[in-house]
Design a protein around this motif. Structure first.
Motif, short mmCIF file in Angstrom:
data_model
loop_
_atom_site.label_atom_id
_atom_site.label_comp_id
_atom_site.label_asym_id
_atom_site.label_seq_id
_atom_site.Cartn_x
_atom_site.Cartn_y
_atom_site.Cartn_z
N UNK A 288 -8.12 25.61 17.43
CA UNK A 288 -8.44 26.15 16.10
C UNK A 288 -7.48 25.59 15.06
N UNK A 289 -6.22 25.43 15.43
CA UNK A 289 -5.24 24.86 14.50
C UNK A 289 -5.62 23.43 14.13
N UNK A 290 -6.07 22.66 15.11
CA UNK A 290 -6.47 21.28 14.82
C UNK A 290 -7.70 21.24 13.93
N UNK A 291 -8.68 22.08 14.22
CA UNK A 291 -9.93 22.08 13.45
C UNK A 291 -9.72 22.52 12.01
N UNK A 292 -8.81 23.45 11.77
CA UNK A 292 -8.61 24.01 10.44
C UNK A 292 -7.35 23.51 9.76
N UNK A 293 -6.70 22.51 10.35
CA UNK A 293 -5.43 21.98 9.82
C UNK A 293 -4.41 23.09 9.66
N UNK A 294 -4.33 23.94 10.68
CA UNK A 294 -3.37 25.05 10.79
C UNK A 294 -3.54 26.13 9.72
N UNK A 295 -4.71 26.21 9.08
CA UNK A 295 -4.94 27.29 8.11
C UNK A 295 -5.67 28.46 8.76
N UNK A 296 -6.36 28.22 9.87
CA UNK A 296 -7.16 29.22 10.58
C UNK A 296 -8.19 29.86 9.65
N UNK A 297 -8.67 29.10 8.68
CA UNK A 297 -9.70 29.56 7.77
C UNK A 297 -11.01 28.87 8.17
N UNK B 43 5.04 17.47 20.18
CA UNK B 43 4.70 18.40 21.25
C UNK B 43 4.54 19.83 20.76
N UNK B 44 4.59 20.07 19.48
CA UNK B 44 4.58 21.43 18.96
C UNK B 44 3.20 22.03 18.83
N UNK B 45 3.15 23.19 18.19
CA UNK B 45 1.89 23.94 18.05
C UNK B 45 1.42 24.05 16.61
N UNK B 46 2.11 23.43 15.66
CA UNK B 46 1.77 23.60 14.25
C UNK B 46 1.64 22.24 13.58
N UNK B 47 0.44 21.93 13.13
CA UNK B 47 0.20 20.64 12.48
C UNK B 47 0.97 20.52 11.18
N UNK B 48 1.16 21.67 10.46
CA UNK B 48 1.91 21.64 9.21
C UNK B 48 3.36 21.24 9.44
N UNK B 49 3.86 21.43 10.66
CA UNK B 49 5.22 21.05 11.02
C UNK B 49 5.21 19.69 11.72
N UNK B 50 4.14 18.91 11.52
CA UNK B 50 3.95 17.57 12.12
C UNK B 50 4.07 17.62 13.65
N UNK B 51 3.61 18.71 14.24
CA UNK B 51 3.59 18.91 15.69
C UNK B 51 4.98 18.86 16.32
#
Length: 126
Positions: free
Chosen positions: A68-77, A21-29
């Motif tokens: 944007x986090x999903x599209x860029x895998x949380x890099x926002x690049x 349920x989170x907001x960061x893909x790098x933290x496995x949501x």
């Protein structure tokens, strides 16, 4: 968060994990982000707090930041700028020209040599 069929707000699950349920893909949501307590143990500079501030951020499932986090895998690049692409294009064009130039010179020298040989044969035959 998202609205369900009945119009109630509920947590929006991202991924297949039960706690996604989170907001960061790098933290496995994961919804929570846990940081170490700087005052843990016996430190003289820390006093025991009587009040604790907790920051909570709730985002809608359609929030552009989450997309944007999903599209860029949380890099926002999102890649290079137009100016960077233009500069890189000119660099590659210049490098291509420099690498192609010796080939053109070799072809011109070969054609001139062939013309000289043909001219020399024509003069020998006369």
């Amino acid at each position: 968060l998202e609205l369900d069929n009945r119009g109630s707000w509920q947590l929006y699950r991202r991924g297949s994990r039960a706690s996604s349920y989170g907001c960061d893909e790098r933290n496995y949501w994961h919804a929570g982000l846990y940081l170490p307590d700087e005052c843990y143990g016996s430190r003289a500079e820390c006093s025991s707090p009587t009040e604790v501030d907790v920051n909570i951020t709730l985002r809608h499932a359609g929030d552009p930041k989450l997309m944007a986090a999903e599209l860029t895998h949380s890099t926002y690049n999102f890649g290079r700028s137009e100016g960077s692409n233009m500069t890189l294009g000119w660099v590659f064009l210049g490098a291509g020209f420099v690498l192609f130039l010796p080939i053109v010179i070799a072809i011109v020298i070969s054609i001139r040599a062939k013309k000289r040989r043909n001219l020399a044969r024509a003069l020998d035959e006369q």
